[in-house]
Design a protein around this motif. Structure first.
Motif, PDB file in Angstrom:
ATOM      1  N   UNK A 188       0.750  -1.209   0.033  1.00  0.00           N
ATOM      2  CA  UNK A 188       0.197  -0.013  -0.136  1.00  0.00           C
ATOM      3  C   UNK A 188       0.988   1.198  -0.249  1.00  0.00           C
ATOM      4  N   UNK A 189       2.001   1.132   0.345  1.00  0.00           N
ATOM      5  CA  UNK A 189       2.926   2.436   0.463  1.00  0.00           C
ATOM      6  C   UNK A 189       2.873   3.179  -0.849  1.00  0.00           C
ATOM      7  N   UNK A 190       3.390   2.479  -1.828  1.00  0.00           N
ATOM      8  CA  UNK A 190       3.443   3.143  -3.256  1.00  0.00           C
ATOM      9  C   UNK A 190       2.474   4.092  -3.540  1.00  0.00           C
ATOM     10  N   UNK A 191       1.156   3.559  -3.295  1.00  0.00           N
ATOM     11  CA  UNK A 191      -0.037   4.584  -3.571  1.00  0.00           C
ATOM     12  C   UNK A 191      -0.302   5.571  -2.625  1.00  0.00           C
ATOM     13  N   UNK A 192      -0.083   5.353  -1.308  1.00  0.00           N
ATOM     14  CA  UNK A 192       0.034   6.495  -0.388  1.00  0.00           C
ATOM     15  C   UNK A 192       0.912   7.879  -0.826  1.00  0.00           C
ATOM     16  N   UNK A 193       1.950   7.272  -1.380  1.00  0.00           N
ATOM     17  CA  UNK A 193       3.195   8.227  -1.876  1.00  0.00           C
ATOM     18  C   UNK A 193       2.605   9.078  -2.984  1.00  0.00           C
ATOM     19  N   UNK A 194       2.112   8.087  -3.954  1.00  0.00           N
ATOM     20  CA  UNK A 194       1.640   8.942  -5.225  1.00  0.00           C
ATOM     21  C   UNK A 194       0.345   9.757  -5.053  1.00  0.00           C
ATOM     22  N   UNK A 195      -0.695   9.221  -4.205  1.00  0.00           N
ATOM     23  CA  UNK A 195      -1.914   9.727  -4.715  1.00  0.00           C
ATOM     24  C   UNK A 195      -2.134  11.093  -3.533  1.00  0.00           C
ATOM     25  N   UNK A 196      -2.311  12.163  -4.237  1.00  0.00           N
ATOM     26  CA  UNK A 196      -2.618  13.434  -3.392  1.00  0.00           C
ATOM     27  C   UNK A 196      -4.104  13.457  -2.873  1.00  0.00           C
ATOM     28  N   UNK A 197      -4.176  13.727  -1.585  1.00  0.00           N
ATOM     29  CA  UNK A 197      -5.169  13.492  -0.872  1.00  0.00           C
ATOM     30  C   UNK A 197      -5.428  14.852  -0.151  1.00  0.00           C
ATOM     31  N   UNK A 198      -6.349  15.969  -0.800  1.00  0.00           N
ATOM     32  CA  UNK A 198      -6.485  17.271  -0.118  1.00  0.00           C
ATOM     33  C   UNK A 198      -7.183  16.942   1.039  1.00  0.00           C
ATOM     34  N   UNK A 199      -6.748  17.787   2.177  1.00  0.00           N
ATOM     35  CA  UNK A 199      -7.527  17.879   3.450  1.00  0.00           C
ATOM     36  C   UNK A 199      -8.660  18.422   3.218  1.00  0.00           C
TER      37      UNK A 199
END
Length: 406
Positions: A188-199
């Motif tokens: 799951x780590x690569x996706x967390x690093x790639x996916x920008x998730x706006x507050x």
């Protein structure tokens, strides 16, 4: 002061986003599907050989009930998360860590009660992970690309069990198996690093209300008819597919005398599912229509069940494994995208998607009891597959009651 509506995403996600999302999906699906199939049964048999059947049933029920409660709860909480890292990423990371902790807890259990507690904790942890993973698509993917993205997301759903089985073949016993599963969660780590998730903006951070949360379990067909029909269709398709596949191991043993070929049948079916899910998702985006593909997939699934009911042979088992995989691949490649378009409220997507997920998993809680009654009293396995065909056909028909999605 009125709260401004959430902005529907219009910018298409790239290949890096999609590929890491699929990789993360493998991490989640392997953690979800593999323990109860490959590791827990062996662990329980080692602990209590005489009572393994009843013990495993009890563990399975504990896990299922935990998921029914936890998934919508954590979905609702993720909708209200105001972290500076975004709404969904904290739940993905936290869920992965919690899953790893649950696997480590399971390595030291020496009683069935301990395994049951571990299964319950694992079910809760997977619900935490799913609260972020499953909901980030409507947050970030435009409607016109969701078929493709969720078609790719169906690949780990279809192949996760096969991948888990191959990995666990390297394990010498349950302890090593659980440690392998814990390690897989790094996916799951690569996706967390790639996916920008706006507050989440402060003005949209709604307080959590237990009353409102419990009310969310009540589906109002009058106010949200398309959501209700989509849930009904998903439940029926899960029910029909579950009845048609759950007892395949016993069918291979008792009817066609190929008890050692289960993995071959599962692999053939899985490859067919994977091959069609991506294509059908892409096609639904391309033609701008979802319902016709759900209908076609459901109808093909019903056809496969009828074929096996009328000709319960080994050759037909292989043929129907392909046909059923084609139908189910078409269905799951489109169904996820369709669900995201009928959600009742943008502010409660996590909760509503979790409830939709339950409609796909809840049938498996009741399938064993229903299927055993049919096999014993209503025509054996042929009767079982005819019932599967009837239920899948009903799901195909009900999809046309949805009006807001082409």
């Amino acid at each position: 002061m009125s709260i401004p509506p959430l902005i529907t995403p219009t910018r298409r996600v790239g290949a890096g986003w999609i590929s890491t999302y699929v990789v993360a999906g493998f991490g989640m699906q392997i953690a979800l599907q593999s323990p109860s199939t490959f590791v827990m049964p062996q662990q329980i048999a080692d602990i209590d050989p005489a009572g393994k059947v009843g013990g495993f049933a009890w563990v399975s029920i504990m896990s299922a009930v935990a998921g029914i409660v936890a998934a919508p709860l954590f979905g609702a909480l993720s909708d209200r998360t105001g972290s500076r890292f975004g709404r969904r990423r904290p739940w993905i990371v936290g869920g992965a860590l919690a899953c790893a902790a649950a696997f480590i807890f399971l390595t030291v259990q020496t009683s069935v009660v301990g395994v049951a507690i571990g299964a319950l904790l694992l079910s809760i942890a997977v619900s935490v992970l799913g609260a972020g993973y499953n909901t980030i698509v409507p947050d970030q993917v435009p409607v016109t690309q969701r078929g493709l993205v969720l078609g790719w997301a169906a690949v780990p759903q279809a192949a996760g069990l096969i991948a888990g089985g191959l990995l666990l073949a390297l394990a010498a016993g349950p302890v090593a198996g659980y440690l392998i599963l814990a390690a897989v969660l790094v996916l799951v780590i690569p996706f967390v690093a790639v996916a920008a998730d706006q507050p989440l903006p402060p003005e949209r951070r709604m307080p959590f209300s237990l009353k409102a949360f419990l009310a969310g379990y009540r589906i109002d067909p009058g106010r949200h008819p398309d959501y209700a029909w989509a849930l009904a269709t998903r439940f029926l398709m899960g029910f029909g597919y579950g009845i048609g596949t759950l007892y395949i191991p016993y069918f291979l043993q008792d009817v066609v005398n190929h008890p050692d070929d289960l993995l071959s049948v599962v692999a053939i079916n899985g490859v067919s599912v994977v091959a069609l899910s991506v294509f059908s998702g892409w096609l639904s985006d391309r033609i701008g229509r979802r319902r016709i593909l759900v209908f076609v997939g459901s109808a093909i699934m019903a056809t496969a069940a009828i074929m096996l009911a009328l000709s319960p042979t080994w050759t037909m088992t292989i043929v129907t494994a392909v046909v059923l995989g084609v139908g189910y691949g078409i269905y799951i490649g489109v169904d996820g995208a369709l669900i995201t378009q009928v959600l009742p409220a943008a502010d409660d997507q996590g909760r509503d998607l979790a409830i939709a997920g339950l409609m796909g998993s809840m049938p498996y809680v009741i399938v064993p009891a229903v299927a055993s009654v049919i096999i014993s009293n209503f025509g054996g396995y042929s009767g079982l597959y005819l019932v599967s065909a009837i239920i899948s056909t009903l799901g195909a028909v009900l999809i046309w009651r949805i009006k807001s999605v082409p």
